[in-house]
Design a protein around this motif. Structure first.
Motif, PDB file in Angstrom:
ATOM      1  N   TYR B  35       0.848  -1.188   0.000  1.00 48.44           N
ATOM      2  CA  TYR B  35       0.000   0.000   0.000  1.00 48.44           C
ATOM      3  C   TYR B  35       0.886   1.242   0.000  1.00 48.44           C
ATOM      4  N   GLN B  37       0.858   5.204   1.163  1.00 53.29           N
ATOM      5  CA  GLN B  37       0.139   6.166   1.994  1.00 53.29           C
ATOM      6  C   GLN B  37       0.806   7.529   1.856  1.00 53.29           C
ATOM      7  N   GLY B  42      -5.389   8.128   3.422  1.00 50.31           N
ATOM      8  CA  GLY B  42      -5.443   6.717   3.757  1.00 50.31           C
ATOM      9  C   GLY B  42      -4.589   5.919   2.779  1.00 50.31           C
ATOM     10  N   PRO B  43      -4.163   4.744   3.188  1.00 47.88           N
ATOM     11  CA  PRO B  43      -3.362   3.903   2.284  1.00 47.88           C
ATOM     12  C   PRO B  43      -4.127   3.529   1.016  1.00 47.88           C
ATOM     13  N   PHE B  45      -4.120   0.778  -2.212  1.00 49.94           N
ATOM     14  CA  PHE B  45      -3.654  -0.555  -2.593  1.00 49.94           C
ATOM     15  C   PHE B  45      -2.821  -0.504  -3.861  1.00 49.94           C
ATOM     16  N   GLN B  48      -1.139  -7.179  -4.574  1.00 48.02           N
ATOM     17  CA  GLN B  48      -1.223  -8.318  -3.673  1.00 48.02           C
ATOM     18  C   GLN B  48      -0.593  -9.518  -4.351  1.00 48.02           C
ATOM     19  N   LEU B  88       4.671   6.975   2.439  1.00 40.01           N
ATOM     20  CA  LEU B  88       4.973   5.834   3.301  1.00 40.01           C
ATOM     21  C   LEU B  88       4.472   4.591   2.582  1.00 40.01           C
ATOM     22  N   LEU B  90       3.582   0.784   2.801  1.00 38.55           N
ATOM     23  CA  LEU B  90       3.232  -0.209   3.811  1.00 38.55           C
ATOM     24  C   LEU B  90       3.124  -1.590   3.190  1.00 38.55           C
ATOM     25  N   GLN B 102      -5.389  -8.358   7.706  1.00 37.39           N
ATOM     26  CA  GLN B 102      -4.046  -8.108   7.231  1.00 37.39           C
ATOM     27  C   GLN B 102      -3.231  -7.472   8.346  1.00 37.39           C
ATOM     28  N   PHE B 104       0.069  -5.328   9.360  1.00 38.10           N
ATOM     29  CA  PHE B 104       0.908  -4.338   8.707  1.00 38.10           C
ATOM     30  C   PHE B 104       2.294  -4.237   9.325  1.00 38.10           C
ATOM     31  N   GLY B 105       3.262  -3.918   8.471  1.00 35.87           N
ATOM     32  CA  GLY B 105       4.596  -3.584   8.927  1.00 35.87           C
ATOM     33  C   GLY B 105       4.689  -2.109   9.253  1.00 35.87           C
ATOM     34  N   GLY B 107       6.393   0.169   7.762  1.00 35.84           N
ATOM     35  CA  GLY B 107       6.476   1.022   6.582  1.00 35.84           C
ATOM     36  C   GLY B 107       7.877   1.489   6.251  1.00 35.84           C
TER      37      GLY B 107
END
Lengths: 116, 113
Positions: B35, B37, B42-43, B45, B48, B88, B90, B102, B104-105, B107
């Motif tokens: 993602y 951001q 907001g993030p 997509f 995937q 950022l 993600l 999901q 998240f890391g 970032g």
């Protein structure tokens, strides 16, 4: 395509009070998942609460609860007994339940500040 | 257990350069999503991957590409960087594509000058 709308860019509340964050969404799917994610200033996104659209009962996680109104496509988050650690960006997110659509669609976020 | 890890934490590039961002999912997770951001948003997509195959792609130009390795780690590559790519980035993992949560890391903050 799905859209998620958060109409409150910023909110603030006194510590120990209750606050409600609003979220509306638009989709033509019949089953899906809705989420509230929290992103503190340290920036790691954390899941707060999840709701499956086919479940009528509103999800609850300790001080966090949702008001899910499927017909109105509304998904608000209520935080009870707010704490300083609740200060963060809160994102509402949608995920479809069909093949190839397992992505999160996020709103623009609400910046929540808890005042001591 | 270790969460999702991303490297590097911060990165500064100039316009036109190329960048590679890395992500290691939670052990046992086979699905990785990326993602973007932008500050104050907001993030969004990007991609995937599941079992090394692309399962979804967001509305991003072909300058963005990704891949997943046999150990399920993933790379996001961005070519010909533009100022607007500053964001950022993600990474999120999940056990499978049918598992709706999901994780998240932290970032990677990319700054393009």
């Amino acid at each position: 395509a799905q859209t998620v709308t958060q109409s409150q860019p910023e909110m603030s509340v006194q510590e120990a009070e209750t606050v409600t964050l609003s979220c509306t969404y638009d989709t033509s799917e019949s089953n899906y998942y809705l989420f509230w994610y929290k992103q503190p200033p340290s920036r790691q996104m954390i899941l707060v609460i999840r709701q499956e659209a086919y479940k009528q009962q509103n999800a609850t996680e300790n001080r966090f609860s949702v008001n899910f109104q499927k017909a109105a496509k509304s998904f608000s988050l209520k935080i009870s007994d707010s704490q300083l650690g609740d200060t963060a960006m809160y994102f509402c997110a949608f995920m479809g339940d069909n093949f190839g659509n397992e992505k999160l669609t996020f709103g623009t976020g609400t910046r929540l500040t808890i005042i001591p | 257990d270790a969460g999702v890890t991303q490297s590097p934490t911060h990165l500064i590039k100039t316009r036109g350069q190329h960048v590679t961002l890395r992500c290691s999912p939670i052990s046992g997770h086979k699905s990785v999503s990326w993602y973007q951001q932008v500050l104050g948003q907001g993030p969004q997509f990007i991609f995937q991957y599941y079992e090394k195959e692309e399962r979804g792609r967001g509305n991003f130009p072909d300058r963005f590409s990704a891949r997943q390795f046999p150990n399920y780690s993933s790379e996001l590559n961005v070519n010909a960087l533009l100022l607007g790519d500053s964001a950022l980035y993600l990474c999120a993992s999940s056990p499978s594509t049918s598992y709706n949560e999901q994780f998240f890391g932290p970032g990677t903050r990319l700054t393009v000058l």
